[in-house]
Design a protein around this motif. Structure first.
Motif, PDB file in Angstrom:
ATOM      1  N   LYS A   1       0.839  -1.182   0.000  1.00  0.00           N
ATOM      2  CA  LYS A   1       0.000   0.000   0.000  1.00  0.00           C
ATOM      3  C   LYS A   1       0.884   1.245   0.000  1.00  0.00           C
ATOM      4  CE  LYS A   1      -3.645  -2.249   2.742  1.00  0.00           C
ATOM      5  NZ  LYS A   1      -4.405  -2.195   4.031  1.00  0.00           N
ATOM      6  N   ASP A   2       0.303   2.365  -0.406  1.00  0.00           N
ATOM      7  CA  ASP A   2       1.008   3.632  -0.380  1.00  0.00           C
ATOM      8  C   ASP A   2       1.129   4.107   1.069  1.00  0.00           C
ATOM      9  OD1 ASP A   2       2.015   6.179  -0.705  1.00  0.00           O
ATOM     10  OD2 ASP A   2       0.701   6.697  -2.374  1.00  0.00           O
ATOM     11  N   ASN A   3       2.358   4.364   1.517  1.00  0.00           N
ATOM     12  CA  ASN A   3       2.610   4.759   2.897  1.00  0.00           C
ATOM     13  C   ASN A   3       2.777   6.270   3.055  1.00  0.00           C
ATOM     14  OD1 ASN A   3       2.571   2.102   3.849  1.00  0.00           O
ATOM     15  ND2 ASN A   3       4.746   1.811   3.477  1.00  0.00           N
ATOM     16  N   PHE A   4       2.138   7.054   2.216  1.00  0.00           N
ATOM     17  CA  PHE A   4       2.322   8.504   2.254  1.00  0.00           C
ATOM     18  C   PHE A   4       1.999   9.082   3.628  1.00  0.00           C
ATOM     19  CE2 PHE A   4       0.402  12.761   1.819  1.00  0.00           C
ATOM     20  CZ  PHE A   4       1.512  13.464   1.370  1.00  0.00           C
ATOM     21  N   GLU A   5       0.956   8.617   4.287  1.00  0.00           N
ATOM     22  CA  GLU A   5       0.525   9.184   5.566  1.00  0.00           C
ATOM     23  C   GLU A   5       1.130   8.453   6.757  1.00  0.00           C
ATOM     24  OE1 GLU A   5      -3.665   9.829   5.915  1.00  0.00           O
ATOM     25  OE2 GLU A   5      -3.863  10.558   3.858  1.00  0.00           O
ATOM     26  N   LEU A   6       2.157   7.633   6.508  1.00  0.00           N
ATOM     27  CA  LEU A   6       2.800   6.877   7.584  1.00  0.00           C
ATOM     28  C   LEU A   6       4.296   7.169   7.603  1.00  0.00           C
ATOM     29  CD1 LEU A   6       1.076   3.396   7.165  1.00  0.00           C
ATOM     30  CD2 LEU A   6       0.476   5.196   8.781  1.00  0.00           C
ATOM     31  N   LEU A   7       4.865   7.085   8.786  1.00  0.00           N
ATOM     32  CA  LEU A   7       6.307   7.246   8.967  1.00  0.00           C
ATOM     33  C   LEU A   7       6.859   5.928   9.493  1.00  0.00           C
ATOM     34  CD1 LEU A   7       8.892   8.923   9.075  1.00  0.00           C
ATOM     35  CD2 LEU A   7       8.174   9.755  11.340  1.00  0.00           C
ATOM     36  N   ALA A   8       7.608   5.241   8.642  1.00  0.00           N
ATOM     37  CA  ALA A   8       8.092   3.902   8.984  1.00  0.00           C
ATOM     38  C   ALA A   8       9.213   3.958  10.007  1.00  0.00           C
ATOM     39  CB  ALA A   8       8.582   3.195   7.721  1.00  0.00           C
ATOM     40  N   PHE A   9       9.295   2.918  10.840  1.00  0.00           N
ATOM     41  CA  PHE A   9      10.487   2.700  11.641  1.00  0.00           C
ATOM     42  C   PHE A   9      11.590   2.159  10.726  1.00  0.00           C
ATOM     43  CE2 PHE A   9       8.042   4.015  14.954  1.00  0.00           C
ATOM     44  CZ  PHE A   9       8.466   3.681  16.237  1.00  0.00           C
ATOM     45  N   HIS A  10      12.799   2.036  11.248  1.00  0.00           N
ATOM     46  CA  HIS A  10      13.926   1.797  10.352  1.00  0.00           C
ATOM     47  C   HIS A  10      13.840   0.451   9.645  1.00  0.00           C
ATOM     48  CE1 HIS A  10      15.979  -1.036  13.102  1.00  0.00           C
ATOM     49  NE2 HIS A  10      16.749  -1.308  12.072  1.00  0.00           N
ATOM     50  N   ASN A  11      13.266  -0.570  10.287  1.00  0.00           N
ATOM     51  CA  ASN A  11      13.253  -1.910   9.710  1.00  0.00           C
ATOM     52  C   ASN A  11      11.868  -2.237   9.165  1.00  0.00           C
ATOM     53  OD1 ASN A  11      14.131  -4.437   8.967  1.00  0.00           O
ATOM     54  ND2 ASN A  11      13.959  -5.325  11.024  1.00  0.00           N
ATOM     55  N   GLN A  12      11.812  -2.810   7.967  1.00  0.00           N
ATOM     56  CA  GLN A  12      10.515  -3.228   7.456  1.00  0.00           C
ATOM     57  C   GLN A  12       9.956  -4.344   8.326  1.00  0.00           C
ATOM     58  OE1 GLN A  12      10.697  -4.711   3.461  1.00  0.00           O
ATOM     59  NE2 GLN A  12      12.113  -6.357   3.927  1.00  0.00           N
ATOM     60  N   GLY A  13       8.645  -4.319   8.517  1.00  0.00           N
ATOM     61  CA  GLY A  13       8.002  -5.250   9.418  1.00  0.00           C
ATOM     62  C   GLY A  13       7.814  -4.691  10.812  1.00  0.00           C
ATOM     63  N   GLN A  14       8.414  -3.527  11.096  1.00  0.00           N
ATOM     64  CA  GLN A  14       8.155  -2.852  12.355  1.00  0.00           C
ATOM     65  C   GLN A  14       6.906  -1.985  12.207  1.00  0.00           C
ATOM     66  OE1 GLN A  14      12.181  -1.054  12.971  1.00  0.00           O
ATOM     67  NE2 GLN A  14      12.119  -2.098  14.954  1.00  0.00           N
ATOM     68  N   THR A  15       6.643  -1.182  13.205  1.00  0.00           N
ATOM     69  CA  THR A  15       5.445  -0.363  13.218  1.00  0.00           C
ATOM     70  C   THR A  15       5.653   0.940  12.457  1.00  0.00           C
ATOM     71  OG1 THR A  15       3.756   0.566  14.680  1.00  0.00           O
ATOM     72  CG2 THR A  15       6.052   0.763  15.391  1.00  0.00           C
ATOM     73  N   PHE A  16       4.631   1.799  12.454  1.00  0.00           N
ATOM     74  CA  PHE A  16       4.668   3.107  11.804  1.00  0.00           C
ATOM     75  C   PHE A  16       4.127   4.160  12.766  1.00  0.00           C
ATOM     76  CE2 PHE A  16       4.244   0.065   8.397  1.00  0.00           C
ATOM     77  CZ  PHE A  16       4.982   0.563   7.341  1.00  0.00           C
ATOM     78  N   ASN A  17       4.713   5.339  12.725  1.00  0.00           N
ATOM     79  CA  ASN A  17       4.079   6.493  13.335  1.00  0.00           C
ATOM     80  C   ASN A  17       3.130   7.101  12.316  1.00  0.00           C
ATOM     81  OD1 ASN A  17       3.580   8.310  15.438  1.00  0.00           O
ATOM     82  ND2 ASN A  17       5.766   8.501  15.907  1.00  0.00           N
ATOM     83  N   SER A  18       2.163   7.877  12.773  1.00  0.00           N
ATOM     84  CA  SER A  18       1.125   8.393  11.876  1.00  0.00           C
ATOM     85  C   SER A  18       1.385   9.855  11.537  1.00  0.00           C
ATOM     86  CB  SER A  18      -0.260   8.249  12.516  1.00  0.00           C
ATOM     87  OG  SER A  18      -0.585   6.894  12.701  1.00  0.00           O
ATOM     88  N   LEU A  19       1.413  10.147  10.246  1.00  0.00           N
ATOM     89  CA  LEU A  19       1.491  11.523   9.765  1.00  0.00           C
ATOM     90  C   LEU A  19       0.113  12.066   9.422  1.00  0.00           C
ATOM     91  CD1 LEU A  19       4.599  11.203   7.402  1.00  0.00           C
ATOM     92  CD2 LEU A  19       4.549  11.969   9.781  1.00  0.00           C
ATOM     93  N   GLY A  20      -0.874  11.204   9.322  1.00  0.00           N
ATOM     94  CA  GLY A  20      -2.244  11.599   9.026  1.00  0.00           C
ATOM     95  C   GLY A  20      -3.177  10.466   9.407  1.00  0.00           C
ATOM     96  N   TYR A  21      -4.483  10.771   9.477  1.00  0.00           N
ATOM     97  CA  TYR A  21      -5.465   9.778   9.905  1.00  0.00           C
ATOM     98  C   TYR A  21      -6.634   9.757   8.922  1.00  0.00           C
ATOM     99  CZ  TYR A  21      -2.960   9.760  14.356  1.00  0.00           C
ATOM    100  OH  TYR A  21      -1.998   9.640  15.313  1.00  0.00           O
ATOM    101  N   ASP A  22      -7.191   8.552   8.743  1.00  0.00           N
ATOM    102  CA  ASP A  22      -8.334   8.351   7.852  1.00  0.00           C
ATOM    103  C   ASP A  22      -9.538   7.941   8.687  1.00  0.00           C
ATOM    104  OD1 ASP A  22     -10.123   7.823   5.856  1.00  0.00           O
ATOM    105  OD2 ASP A  22      -9.127   6.022   5.120  1.00  0.00           O
ATOM    106  N   PHE A  23     -10.577   8.782   8.690  1.00  0.00           N
ATOM    107  CA  PHE A  23     -11.787   8.486   9.441  1.00  0.00           C
ATOM    108  C   PHE A  23     -12.976   8.225   8.523  1.00  0.00           C
ATOM    109  CE2 PHE A  23      -9.246  10.840  12.560  1.00  0.00           C
ATOM    110  CZ  PHE A  23      -9.324   9.985  13.639  1.00  0.00           C
ATOM    111  N   ARG A  24     -12.721   7.921   7.260  1.00  0.00           N
ATOM    112  CA  ARG A  24     -13.829   7.600   6.358  1.00  0.00           C
ATOM    113  C   ARG A  24     -14.348   6.186   6.581  1.00  0.00           C
ATOM    114  NH1 ARG A  24     -13.296  10.398   0.400  1.00  0.00           N
ATOM    115  NH2 ARG A  24     -12.775  12.513   1.116  1.00  0.00           N
TER     116      ARG A  24
END
Length: 655
Positions: free
Chosen positions: A87-110
C-alpha cells in the motif's frame, strides 16, 4: 505454514509451463488500479481464444464493492506500493526496519469498524482485515510473486495463486512471509500472512457463496529505542558508532507477538424472481442470506528478565515474563436482500447477533490494593439491526449502510456511513461521504493486566462519537480530497502510558492534493501535498501541519523493439516538525510525549524496469542521510533508517 508456502510456490511455478506469447493486449497483477490503468498497451498477452481479454482477469473486493483488473503496467504508483504492506505509505512514517510499526502523519476516518477491537494498534498496520481480502475471477490460472530485500539480512515474499475450476467457482491461496534483521540491536521482524478464498454460484445463480480464511502472525524484537548515551552518539555522528549494532538500546530481552485467525462466510439463496415480460428485466430478486465472522487475536509480550527501569515497579523482581491477552469475536448476520427499480438498486435488511470475549487465562499481578485484579475477563453480547442501500441512476451512485446496537454494554453503539458518487466516463469522478459512529474504545484501553504495577486498569469509558464529512475528486487534471472530522470523548494513552478520555472535542481538517506534470515527453513530476489542522484538541491529537512528496522521474522504452521500459528518478519527502507520539512496546501502542519534536526531509533514488510482465525495482533509501544532520527519527529515541540499497521485483505468470 512454511510447508504451505512451498506448495503455493510450487503451484505457481507450474503455471509458467503453459505460458505463450501473443501481441494482442495484456494482463496484470495485484494493482488496485481501474480499467484505465490496466495494461492496454502491453505488447505481451495471454491468448486462449479470440474472446479472452485482459478485462477477464478480475480482482473483486466485495466489501468495498470494487472491481479492478490484473495490472502489469509500470507506473509511479507501483513504486509507491512496492513495500511489505503493498500500500502507499504517504501518511505513515516507517520505523527503520521493514516489518516494524509506523508512526502516523495523518489519519483516515472515512472507514471505522463497527465494534471495538483488541487494541495494540501499533502492531496491526500489516494486519489484513475483511475489507483487505480480494476475490478473483480469471479465465486461466494466474500467479504473482512479489519479492523485496530487507534491512541487513532478510526479505519479504508475497505469493498469490488463483484459478477458476469453472466460470462459477474460483479458488485462491496466498502467503506473505517477512523476515528482516534490521540495523540496530534487537530489531528483528518476522511475520506471515496466509489467506485463502473461495467463491461459488450455482448455474442459474440461485445460490451464491464467498468465504475466506486468514492466519496471521507478527513477531518483533523490542529494543525500547536508544539509550540517552546512544542518542548522543547518534546525533553527534560519532564515527565509532557508524555500525548501528554498536549502539546500546533500552531493552535487550523483549519480544512481542500479535497472532490472528479469521473465518468469514457470506452465502445467500435467491427465493424467487419477478420478471418484466415486456422489458425482460428483473424487477425483484429476493435473497435470504447469512454472514458469519469469526475472529480471534492474541497479543503476547515476553521478557527474559524483569526490569523496573523501562516500565516501572513490578509485582515480582526476578524471573521471566510472558503476558498474553486474547480476544474472540463471533458475529452472525441474517439478511434479506432484493434488487428493484423501485429502490433504484439493491437494498438489504440485516440483523446481527454478536458476542465478544477479551481477557487473560490468569491474573498476572497479585497486588491486593488494586481492585481491578479480581477478574480475568470481560465479555459482552448484543443484537444489532440495520440496512444497506446501493442505488444507481445513470452516472450517479449512492451507497449507504446503517447499524444500530441498543443497550449499554461493550458493543452498544451505532454506525452510519454513506457516499454519493458521480462519475463521467474516465474524465472525472466526484465523491462525497459521511460517517457517523458511536462505539466503545478498544478493549486494551478498558481492561489490562500486567506484572508491572502501573499497567493494570479497568475503566468505564463512554462511547467515542466520530463524525466525518469527506469530499474528493479524481480527474485527468489532478486529484484532491477534503476531510472534516469531529471526535467527542476521544480516548488516548497519555504521557504516563495510562489510557485517558478527553473531555473536550477534537476538530480535525485534512486537505490532500495530487497532480502530475509531464514535460519533454519522457519526464514527469508527481506531487502530493497534505495540509492538516487541529483547531481544538491539539494537546491530545497531534499531526504535522504539512506533508509533501515530490517525485521527479524519467520514463522510456529502451532498445530495438521496446523490450525494456525503465523508470529512473528521485523522491523527496518532508513533513513539518510536530510532537510525534512515542512508542511503548509493552502496550503495543503509541503514547503522548511533550519532550521531542520531529520533522525532517528524505531523498530516495530509484531505478525501475519492466520486461514483459516482470517489474524490477532498485532503490536507495534515504540517501540524504549522508549529507544532512542526524536528526531523522520515526519516534523519540527511534531513528529512521540510514541509507540502504534494496532490490525487489513483481512477477506475473499466466497459463
Amino acid at each position: 505454514m512454511k510447508q504451505l508456502f512451498i506448495l503455493i510456490f510450487f503451484l505457481g511455478c507450474l503455471s509458467i509451463q503453459g505460458q505463450f506469447r501473443t501481441v494482442n493486449g495484456g494482463f496484470a497483477g495485484s494493482g488496485r488500479n481501474r480499467v484505465n490503468d490496466s495494461l492496454a498497451n502491453d505488447e505481451i498477452s495471454v491468448k486462449i481464444n479470440g474472446i479472452t481479454k485482459f478485462t477477464d482477469y478480475k480482482i473483486i473486493n466485495l466489501k468495498k464493492r470494487d472491481t479492478s483488473y490484473v495490472d502489469t503496467t509500470l507506473t509511479i504508483q507501483k513504486e509507491y506500493t512496492h513495500n511489505f504492506r503493498r500500500k502507499d505509505n504517504f501518511e505513515l512514517l516507517a520505523f527503520h526496519n521493514q516489518g516494524q510499526t509506523f508512526n502516523s502523519l495523518g489519519y483516515d476516518f472515512r472507514s471505522i469498524s463497527q465494534f471495538p477491537d483488541i487494541g495494540f494498534t501499533a502492531k496491526q498496520f500489516n494486519y489484513l482485515n475483511i475489507d483487505d481480502i480480494d476475490y478473483y475471477r480469471v479465465p486461466t490460472p494466474t500467479t504473482q510473486i512479489m519479492y523485496k530485500t530487507g534491512q541487513e539480512q532478510g526479505q519479504v515474499l508475497d505469493a498469490i495463486f488463483t484459478f477458476n475450476l469453472s466460470r462459477r467457482l474460483n479458488i485462491s491461496v496466498a502467503y506473505k512471509g517477512l523476515r528482516s534483521l534490521g540495523q540496530y540491536r534487537r530489531s528483528l521482524s518476522s511475520s506471515g500472512n496466509f489467506r485463502g478464498t473461495l467463491t461459488y454460484s450455482t448455474p442459474k445463480g440461485q445460490y451464491n457463496v464467498r468465504t475466506h480464511i486468514t492466519t496471521q502472525d507478527f513477531k518483533n524484537e523490542e529494543n525500547g529505542g536508544l539509550t540517552p548515551q546512544s542518542m548522543e552518539n547518534f546525533i553527534n555522528e560519532d564515527p565509532n558508532f557508524a555500525d548501528r549494532g554498536r549502539l546500546d538500546v533500552n531493552l535487550n530481552d523483549a519480544e512481542s507477538l500479535l497472532d490472528g485467525t479469521r473465518f468469514y462466510l457470506d452465502h445467500n439463496f435467491k427465493l424467487f424472481n419477478s420478471i418484466d415480460s415486456t422489458n425482460t428485466k428483473n424487477l425483484t430478486n429476493l435473497k435470504v442470506g447469512h454472514e458469519l465472522h469469526y475472529e480471534k487475536k492474541f497479543f503476547t509480550f515476553e521478557q527474559a528478565g524483569i526490569t523496573t527501569d523501562q516500565f516501572g515497579e513490578a509485582s515480582k523482581i526476578a524471573g521471566s515474563l510472558r503476558e498474553s491477552t486474547d480476544y474472540r469475536l463471533i458475529n452472525n448476520q441474517g439478511y434479506l436482500e432484493f434488487n428493484s427499480k423501485y429502490v433504484l438498486g439493491r437494498f438489504r435488511v440485516k440483523a446481527n447477533y454478536t458476542t465478544v470475549k477479551y481477557g487473560y487465562d490468569t491474573i498476572y499481578n497479585s497486588n491486593i490494593n488494586n481492585t481491578n485484579l479480581t477478574k480475568k475477563r470481560i465479555s459482552g453480547d448484543a443484537i444489532s439491526l440495520g440496512g444497506d442501500w446501493n442505488g444507481k441512476v445513470g452516472n450517479f451512485k449512492v451507497n449507504a449502510s446503517a447499524l444500530v446496537t441498543p443497550g449499554s454494554g461493550y458493543l452498544a453503539g451505532n454506525h452510519f456511513s454513506g457516499e454519493a458518487i458521480y462519475e463521467k466516463d474516465s474524465i472525472f469522478k466526484i465523491k462525497g461521504s459521511l460517517l457517523l459512529t458511536s462505539k466503545a474504545p478498544n478493549f486494551n484501553k478498558q481492561f489490562l493486566q500486567s506484572v508491572y504495577n502501573k499497567y493494570n486498569w479497568e475503566n468505564n469509558f463512554i462511547n467515542e462519537d466520530t463524525r466525518n464529512i469527506g469530499f474528493s475528486i479524481d480527474s485527468k487534471w489532478g486529484n484532491a480530497s477534503v476531510d472534516f472530522t469531529n471526535i467527542e470523548d476521544y480516548t488516548y494513552f497519555g504521557t504516563d502510558s495510562l489510557p485517558k478520555q478527553f473531555d473536550g472535542s477534537i476538530t480535525y481538517l485534512k486537505v490532500k492534493a495530487n497532480k502530475e506534470f509531464k514535460f519533454f515527453k519522457k519526464f514527469a513530476l508527481n506531487n502530493t501535498i497534505m495540509y492538516q489542522n487541529v483547531s481544538s484538541g491539539s494537546d491530545v491529537f497531534r499531526v504535522p501541519e504539512f506533508v509533501t512528496r515530490n517525485t521527479l522521474y524519467y520514463s522510456d522504452h529502451w532498445f530495438k523493439g521496446n523490450p525494456l521500459q525503465v523508470q529512473i528518478g528521485a523522491t523527496f519527502k518532508y513533513f513539518t516538525k510536530y510532537r510525534a507520539n512515542a512508542y511503548n512496546p509493552l502496550l503495543g501502542e503509541f503514547i503522548l510525549q511533550n519532550d521531542t519534536e520531529i520533522g525532517f526531509p528524505t531523498l530516495d533514488l530509484f531505478f525501475n524496469a519492466k520486461v514483459r510482465r516482470t517489474r524490477i525495482f532498485f532503490k536507495i533509501d534515504n540517501i540524504s542521510s549522508n549529507f544532512l544532520e542526524k536528526n531523522y527519527f520515526s519516534a523519540p529515541n527511534n531513528p529512521y533508517r540510514d541509507m540502504s540499497i534494496r532490490f525487489g521485483l513483481v512477477w506475473n505468470w499466466f497459463i
